[in-house]
Motif scaffolding. Structure first.
Motif, short mmCIF file in Angstrom:
data_model
loop_
_atom_site.label_atom_id
_atom_site.label_comp_id
_atom_site.label_asym_id
_atom_site.label_seq_id
_atom_site.Cartn_x
_atom_site.Cartn_y
_atom_site.Cartn_z
N ASN A 69 0.82 -1.21 0.00
CA ASN A 69 0.00 0.00 0.00
C ASN A 69 0.86 1.26 0.00
OD1 ASN A 69 -2.77 1.18 0.25
ND2 ASN A 69 -1.89 2.00 2.13
N MET A 72 2.34 1.78 -3.41
CA MET A 72 1.31 2.15 -4.40
C MET A 72 0.85 3.58 -4.21
SD MET A 72 0.45 -0.20 -6.57
CE MET A 72 0.49 -1.95 -6.80
N ILE A 73 0.62 3.98 -2.98
CA ILE A 73 -0.04 5.25 -2.69
C ILE A 73 0.94 6.40 -2.51
CG2 ILE A 73 -1.58 6.45 -1.07
CD1 ILE A 73 -2.89 4.20 -2.79
N THR A 76 5.68 8.44 -6.36
CA THR A 76 5.42 8.91 -7.73
C THR A 76 5.84 7.81 -8.69
OG1 THR A 76 7.63 9.81 -7.98
CG2 THR A 76 5.94 11.28 -7.04
N CYS A 80 8.38 4.70 -7.82
CA CYS A 80 7.69 3.44 -7.55
C CYS A 80 8.42 2.27 -8.23
CB CYS A 80 6.25 3.52 -8.06
SG CYS A 80 5.28 2.03 -7.75
N HIS A 108 2.22 3.28 -13.73
CA HIS A 108 1.89 3.70 -12.36
C HIS A 108 0.40 4.01 -12.25
CE1 HIS A 108 2.22 6.55 -8.83
NE2 HIS A 108 2.84 5.47 -8.39
N ARG A 109 -0.15 4.70 -13.23
CA ARG A 109 -1.58 5.03 -13.23
C ARG A 109 -2.43 3.76 -13.23
NH1 ARG A 109 -1.35 9.50 -15.81
NH2 ARG A 109 -0.81 8.60 -17.80
N LYS A 112 -2.04 1.98 -9.73
CA LYS A 112 -2.77 2.69 -8.68
C LYS A 112 -4.28 2.53 -8.85
CE LYS A 112 -1.74 6.52 -6.74
NZ LYS A 112 -1.34 7.84 -6.27
N TYR A 113 -4.73 2.58 -10.09
CA TYR A 113 -6.16 2.42 -10.34
C TYR A 113 -6.61 1.04 -9.87
CZ TYR A 113 -10.70 2.64 -12.61
OH TYR A 113 -12.05 2.66 -12.84
N TRP A 115 -5.20 -0.93 -7.69
CA TRP A 115 -5.06 -1.01 -6.24
C TRP A 115 -6.19 -0.27 -5.52
CZ3 TRP A 115 -2.54 -3.95 -2.98
CH2 TRP A 115 -2.41 -3.56 -1.64
N GLU A 116 -6.49 0.94 -5.96
CA GLU A 116 -7.46 1.77 -5.26
C GLU A 116 -8.91 1.38 -5.54
OE1 GLU A 116 -6.62 5.90 -6.03
OE2 GLU A 116 -4.64 5.75 -5.12
N THR A 135 -7.64 9.37 -10.93
CA THR A 135 -6.28 9.07 -10.52
C THR A 135 -5.48 10.30 -10.15
OG1 THR A 135 -5.52 9.06 -12.81
CG2 THR A 135 -6.19 6.93 -11.84
#
Length: 136
Positions: A69, A72-73, A76, A80, A108-109, A112-113, A115-116, A135
């Motif tokens: 987490n 991921m969060i 940048t 990452c 990365h986008r 993160k998408y 994951w979130e 995002t």
């Protein structure tokens, strides 16, 4: 449907690598890319490991929610480590990936998408606009 969400939420907490493998598999499939799992492994085999899991295990990342987490969060794209998980990452044709930085930003986008939101991003025009706004 709610049981699937509960299961994915539980999986995210207990086995974040497998959680990401499931979501990234959906992303790859949405782009007609069958390369996410090694050719001799099948997704239905519960022991199969996807590219994300293999990358993390190879690099000594612990399969712990808080660690994954944070990466991921709180990082940048440039910082990452996960953006390096697949040298042949498939990009949607509508995404500009001319430079290494653009490629890392897009990976990365997507990560993160997944994951979130607990789902792979969609690339139809209406949802793509939502994806971009979600995002930021």
């Amino acid at each position: 449907f709610s049981d699937i969400n509960i299961t994915m939420a539980s999986l995210k907490q207990t086995n974040p690598f497998k959680y990401m493998d499931r979501l990234l598999l959906k992303y790859y499939q949405s782009l007609n890319d069958g390369s996410y799992f090694a050719s001799n492994e099948r997704w239905k085999d519960q022991t199969a490991k996807g590219k994300f899991t293999i990358f993390c295990e190879t690099n000594g990342v612990e399969n712990v929610f808080d660690d994954v987490n944070d990466e991921m969060i709180d990082t940048t794209a440039a910082d990452c480590m996960y953006v390096e998980f697949d040298e042949t990452f498939p990009f949607h044709p509508s995404v500009t990936t001319d430079t290494k930085e653009q490629q890392q930003e897009e990976i990365h986008r997507v990560l993160k998408y997944c994951w979130e939101f607990g789902k792979a991003p969609s690339f139809n025009p209406f949802l793509n606009a939502q994806f971009e706004s979600n995002t930021d």
